[in-house]
Design a protein around this motif. Sequence first.
Motif, PDB file in Angstrom:
ATOM      1  N   PHE A   1      41.320  29.693  46.623  1.00 45.27           N
ATOM      2  CA  PHE A   1      42.021  30.829  46.034  1.00 45.27           C
ATOM      3  C   PHE A   1      43.499  30.838  46.425  1.00 45.27           C
ATOM      4  O   PHE A   1      43.880  30.367  47.496  1.00 45.27           O
ATOM      5  CB  PHE A   1      41.374  32.144  46.467  1.00 45.27           C
ATOM      6  CG  PHE A   1      39.930  32.258  46.070  1.00 45.27           C
ATOM      7  CD1 PHE A   1      39.577  32.524  44.758  1.00 45.27           C
ATOM      8  CD2 PHE A   1      38.927  32.071  47.006  1.00 45.27           C
ATOM      9  CE1 PHE A   1      38.247  32.609  44.394  1.00 45.27           C
ATOM     10  CE2 PHE A   1      37.590  32.153  46.648  1.00 45.27           C
ATOM     11  CZ  PHE A   1      37.256  32.421  45.336  1.00 45.27           C
ATOM     12  N   GLU A   2      44.307  31.371  45.519  1.00 41.64           N
ATOM     13  CA  GLU A   2      45.732  31.575  45.779  1.00 41.64           C
ATOM     14  C   GLU A   2      46.113  32.970  45.309  1.00 41.64           C
ATOM     15  O   GLU A   2      45.420  33.568  44.471  1.00 41.64           O
ATOM     16  CB  GLU A   2      46.578  30.533  45.033  1.00 41.64           C
ATOM     17  CG  GLU A   2      46.402  29.106  45.535  1.00 41.64           C
ATOM     18  CD  GLU A   2      47.324  28.130  44.814  1.00 41.64           C
ATOM     19  OE1 GLU A   2      48.155  28.601  43.994  1.00 41.64           O
ATOM     20  OE2 GLU A   2      47.215  26.919  45.055  1.00 41.64           O
ATOM     21  N   LEU A   3      47.218  33.467  45.823  1.00 37.38           N
ATOM     22  CA  LEU A   3      47.712  34.777  45.411  1.00 37.38           C
ATOM     23  C   LEU A   3      48.972  34.629  44.571  1.00 37.38           C
ATOM     24  O   LEU A   3      49.790  33.731  44.789  1.00 37.38           O
ATOM     25  CB  LEU A   3      48.013  35.661  46.619  1.00 37.38           C
ATOM     26  CG  LEU A   3      46.815  36.204  47.400  1.00 37.38           C
ATOM     27  CD1 LEU A   3      47.282  37.188  48.456  1.00 37.38           C
ATOM     28  CD2 LEU A   3      45.796  36.865  46.482  1.00 37.38           C
TER      29      LEU A   3
ATOM     30  N   ILE B   1      44.862  37.808  42.613  1.00 36.33           N
ATOM     31  CA  ILE B   1      44.203  36.571  43.021  1.00 36.33           C
ATOM     32  C   ILE B   1      44.033  35.620  41.846  1.00 36.33           C
ATOM     33  O   ILE B   1      43.830  36.039  40.704  1.00 36.33           O
ATOM     34  CB  ILE B   1      42.828  36.882  43.664  1.00 36.33           C
ATOM     35  CG1 ILE B   1      42.253  35.635  44.317  1.00 36.33           C
ATOM     36  CG2 ILE B   1      41.860  37.461  42.642  1.00 36.33           C
ATOM     37  CD1 ILE B   1      41.025  35.904  45.181  1.00 36.33           C
ATOM     38  N   ARG B   2      44.119  34.338  42.127  1.00 39.05           N
ATOM     39  CA  ARG B   2      43.847  33.277  41.154  1.00 39.05           C
ATOM     40  C   ARG B   2      42.916  32.258  41.830  1.00 39.05           C
ATOM     41  O   ARG B   2      43.087  31.934  42.993  1.00 39.05           O
ATOM     42  CB  ARG B   2      45.136  32.574  40.711  1.00 39.05           C
ATOM     43  CG  ARG B   2      46.129  33.481  40.005  1.00 39.05           C
ATOM     44  CD  ARG B   2      45.617  33.926  38.648  1.00 39.05           C
ATOM     45  NE  ARG B   2      46.615  34.708  37.925  1.00 39.05           N
ATOM     46  CZ  ARG B   2      46.689  36.038  37.961  1.00 39.05           C
ATOM     47  NH1 ARG B   2      45.840  36.728  38.725  1.00 39.05           N
ATOM     48  NH2 ARG B   2      47.605  36.670  37.261  1.00 39.05           N
ATOM     49  N   TRP B   3      41.964  31.776  41.063  1.00 39.79           N
ATOM     50  CA  TRP B   3      41.033  30.760  41.563  1.00 39.79           C
ATOM     51  C   TRP B   3      41.474  29.407  41.026  1.00 39.79           C
ATOM     52  O   TRP B   3      41.450  29.168  39.833  1.00 39.79           O
ATOM     53  CB  TRP B   3      39.619  31.110  41.111  1.00 39.79           C
ATOM     54  CG  TRP B   3      38.564  30.113  41.512  1.00 39.79           C
ATOM     55  CD1 TRP B   3      38.685  29.045  42.345  1.00 39.79           C
ATOM     56  CD2 TRP B   3      37.191  30.118  41.073  1.00 39.79           C
ATOM     57  NE1 TRP B   3      37.498  28.378  42.466  1.00 39.79           N
ATOM     58  CE2 TRP B   3      36.559  29.009  41.698  1.00 39.79           C
ATOM     59  CE3 TRP B   3      36.448  30.935  40.239  1.00 39.79           C
ATOM     60  CZ2 TRP B   3      35.213  28.719  41.479  1.00 39.79           C
ATOM     61  CZ3 TRP B   3      35.122  30.647  40.032  1.00 39.79           C
ATOM     62  CH2 TRP B   3      34.510  29.552  40.645  1.00 39.79           C
TER      63      TRP B   3
ATOM     64  N   PRO C   1      41.097  36.077  36.818  1.00 36.42           N
ATOM     65  CA  PRO C   1      40.292  37.061  37.557  1.00 36.42           C
ATOM     66  C   PRO C   1      39.204  37.702  36.705  1.00 36.42           C
ATOM     67  O   PRO C   1      38.108  37.961  37.194  1.00 36.42           O
ATOM     68  CB  PRO C   1      41.338  38.086  38.017  1.00 36.42           C
ATOM     69  CG  PRO C   1      42.608  37.316  38.076  1.00 36.42           C
ATOM     70  CD  PRO C   1      42.543  36.325  36.967  1.00 36.42           C
TER      71      PRO C   1
ATOM     72  N   ILE D   1      36.009  37.505  49.811  1.00 37.91           N
ATOM     73  CA  ILE D   1      37.201  37.217  49.008  1.00 37.91           C
ATOM     74  C   ILE D   1      38.222  38.334  49.185  1.00 37.91           C
ATOM     75  O   ILE D   1      39.423  38.091  49.384  1.00 37.91           O
ATOM     76  CB  ILE D   1      36.830  37.045  47.522  1.00 37.91           C
ATOM     77  CG1 ILE D   1      35.998  35.769  47.330  1.00 37.91           C
ATOM     78  CG2 ILE D   1      38.087  36.987  46.660  1.00 37.91           C
ATOM     79  CD1 ILE D   1      35.440  35.616  45.929  1.00 37.91           C
TER      80      ILE D   1
ATOM     81  N   TRP E   1      39.982  38.213  52.493  1.00 35.04           N
ATOM     82  CA  TRP E   1      41.011  37.162  52.533  1.00 35.04           C
ATOM     83  C   TRP E   1      42.273  37.615  51.798  1.00 35.04           C
ATOM     84  O   TRP E   1      43.393  37.403  52.284  1.00 35.04           O
ATOM     85  CB  TRP E   1      40.469  35.883  51.884  1.00 35.04           C
ATOM     86  CG  TRP E   1      41.534  34.830  51.795  1.00 35.04           C
ATOM     87  CD1 TRP E   1      41.949  33.988  52.772  1.00 35.04           C
ATOM     88  CD2 TRP E   1      42.361  34.556  50.647  1.00 35.04           C
ATOM     89  NE1 TRP E   1      42.974  33.189  52.316  1.00 35.04           N
ATOM     90  CE2 TRP E   1      43.249  33.518  51.019  1.00 35.04           C
ATOM     91  CE3 TRP E   1      42.422  35.079  49.357  1.00 35.04           C
ATOM     92  CZ2 TRP E   1      44.197  33.008  50.131  1.00 35.04           C
ATOM     93  CZ3 TRP E   1      43.359  34.568  48.472  1.00 35.04           C
ATOM     94  CH2 TRP E   1      44.234  33.542  48.862  1.00 35.04           C
ATOM     95  N   VAL E   2      42.099  38.232  50.621  1.00 31.66           N
ATOM     96  CA  VAL E   2      43.257  38.720  49.861  1.00 31.66           C
ATOM     97  C   VAL E   2      44.050  39.712  50.698  1.00 31.66           C
ATOM     98  O   VAL E   2      45.291  39.651  50.771  1.00 31.66           O
ATOM     99  CB  VAL E   2      42.800  39.375  48.538  1.00 31.66           C
ATOM    100  CG1 VAL E   2      43.971  40.102  47.867  1.00 31.66           C
ATOM    101  CG2 VAL E   2      42.221  38.328  47.599  1.00 31.66           C
TER     102      VAL E   2
ATOM    103  N   GLU F   1      45.862  37.864  53.613  1.00 25.19           N
ATOM    104  CA  GLU F   1      46.923  36.987  53.116  1.00 25.19           C
ATOM    105  C   GLU F   1      48.103  37.801  52.591  1.00 25.19           C
ATOM    106  O   GLU F   1      49.272  37.490  52.882  1.00 25.19           O
ATOM    107  CB  GLU F   1      46.361  36.093  52.007  1.00 25.19           C
ATOM    108  CG  GLU F   1      47.361  35.138  51.381  1.00 25.19           C
ATOM    109  CD  GLU F   1      47.738  33.983  52.287  1.00 25.19           C
ATOM    110  OE1 GLU F   1      48.720  33.279  51.971  1.00 25.19           O
ATOM    111  OE2 GLU F   1      47.052  33.781  53.314  1.00 25.19           O
TER     112      GLU F   1
END
Length: 761
Positions: free
Chosen positions: A506-508, A528-530, A540, A556, A559-560, A563
């Motif tokens: 995952f990235e933000l 969030i983006r996978w 999403p 998840i 983590w968001v 981060e």
Amino acid sequence: MLATDQLTEFLSAVADRPAGPAAHHAAVECAARALDADVAVLMIDGGVVAAIGLPADEVPAYTLAEIAVGRRATLELGDGRYAVTFATISGTSPGVLVLGRVSSPFTAEEVCLLRGMARVLELSLQSLHVIESERRYAEENGRLLGYLDHGRRVFEELGTVQRAIGRRTPVPQVFDMVVTAVRDLLGVDMVTINLVERDDPSRVGIVAATGVPAEVAAKLRHVPLAAGGVSGLAILGDELVAIEDYTTSPIALSPMTAARLKSIMAAPLHENGQTAGSIAVGSFTSKRDWDKPAREILQAFADHLSLALTDARTQEAMSQAFLDALTGLATRALFQTRMEEALSPAGLGGAVLFVDLDRFKVVNDSLGHAAGDALLTGVATRIQACLREGDTAARLGGDEFAVLLPGLHSADEAMPIAERILAALREPFDLLGAETFISSSIGVAFSAPGEHAGSVLMVHADLAMYQAKKLGKDRYEVFEPTMQEAFQAHIALEADLRRAVLRHEFELRYQPIVHLQTNEITGVEALIRWMHPERGIVPPMDFIPLAEETGMIVPIGEWVLREATSRVAEWNARRPGPPLSVSVNLSAVQLEQAALIQVVDSALTDAGLPPAQLVLELTESLLVDHRPTTLQRLEGLKALGVRLAIDDFGTGYSSLAYLRRFPVDIIKIDKSFVDDVVDEPTAAALTHGIIQLGRALQLSTVAEGIEHAGQLTSLAGGNCEMGQGYYFAEPLTGTALSDLLFPRPDPGLSSHPSFNRLPLF
């Protein structure tokens, strides 16, 4: 009950036997005696291994095979014609147990009993196979699973556990034997056995442990499955999960982190083929490399524990073989038997309805288990009242019910009954003096005689029910083949999602939130983006609902949160002037977690971000469908100092009462209003009305989805405080937003269209 007692005695004796022939003959004799059969035959792997009532060499194997697949309902031997029934045996040695008698056909209740006995025999044969294969491996290699010195001990410990299972040693004692053996064999500091709660499958708890600090065990005896860390993930994903560095794991549990757990490994446990718990091992002293031998030893003990759990449940089910103790409806076993009779080539065919209550968990949590039981009893009575004579209603477990409608010619004929059940369950229930409303979702599936097996039709009905849930609940849907295709894709995506959590895929992205009067960035929303290794970027909307459904939204979401707060704290440390706030979405599943407040507090502390700079966004529906604990948890979050926002305001059911009742600070106006704020007078009036409502309640307002200057002018003129959208900037990577906030003297940066609209500072 006599037959059950006899088979139980036989199973106790078979635990010490080195092979299966005695078990085969004892099972055939016991089954024939219990069901008053004249002939009984057991076939394993296509060959006759035991027979009663005729010599083994005279058994018509081909005819029995025809019976076993439902193509024959009678057996002719010499001058006799026998009514027959059968029960299949799965596992490593598949087979079939066939019984016949002259006097009368077998009843559905007798067939249920035979199937229960066959299941117990299957367990016995499976356990014999497991222990024999492990013994043979140990003898041939002088070791087991690569552990040269421990090989004999591993085999001996597994054999001890196996004999305890066969002798009906109470399950808690088996658990204690296993945790001690696994601790000593693997040299670990901690072993836990965790089981999903029967009354509430969404929760899991430690039922046996060694090496776990008492205060930690107390916190993990009743936790949401989705927040169960590595053990929960092993259960949800039905696979062994090994974490070598627990301190960096996104699914680490705070009590275990506080106890300084270094490494952990968990394997799922099964009960009748369904995941029912996990066994976990861990190290507090040092990190562990969970090599293949260690994994295989843990898996071997997990297999034996699964046998113990299944054996205990099978014995329990056999004592309650026909009627559900709470509702008086048919049990799953009796329902399946009657369904298969109706769907056989000689049957009448028919339809199955899969009925699932829509709000049972809310009722159970808010009013208590006594009210929940009263509701289930009332539902059973109403469903039964909607049926014809000859129909069968069953409680499958929890709040799931099923209805068998034999003799129908199409799914259309089942629709009026489905509608009657929906209407009956909409009427209020009096639950211990409290008037309560619920609804239901129903799946309908049909089969002509011989067209589908009962298990297949149940899957079809379940898929149709799932579709009814997706389309809004309180309705029925008829099975279509496309539902199965969609479900298979759903399952594949779910497996990928579980792996994504472990692999950190995952990235933000950060979308600026801008003050509409000054055009200054006041905050960002973390989105969030996978980054799927094969599918690319997964939006999403394609995986967040799935993450909520499976509970994966908990790790998840944490983590968001961590981060986003860390990144914004870093930016605030570098920039002058007012600090940025960061908005993070909070789902209903996360809000149910008892540890949520501690998680938020920990994330803020670790990041060094003041609570006032964190905004947690909630959906309107979350407030409408809130539970008693919802308000308490929101007030707890407010006590930390964070701010709360209602996302997509205007699209749900919010009212002034909700805005006044909940400690909300911000209203985010949905994009659908902003889209038409220039061209549609009605939309403009509604949007400006929401803005004025916010001002009257001293709430900040944020307009979402601003895409052109006209919208900005209208909203700013209406005193909307803040906004976000592509007019200002698309959701940016952390690097891109950092460049926006801290521009370098590089002419190339000014070519980005978003950078020309925002002040660079």
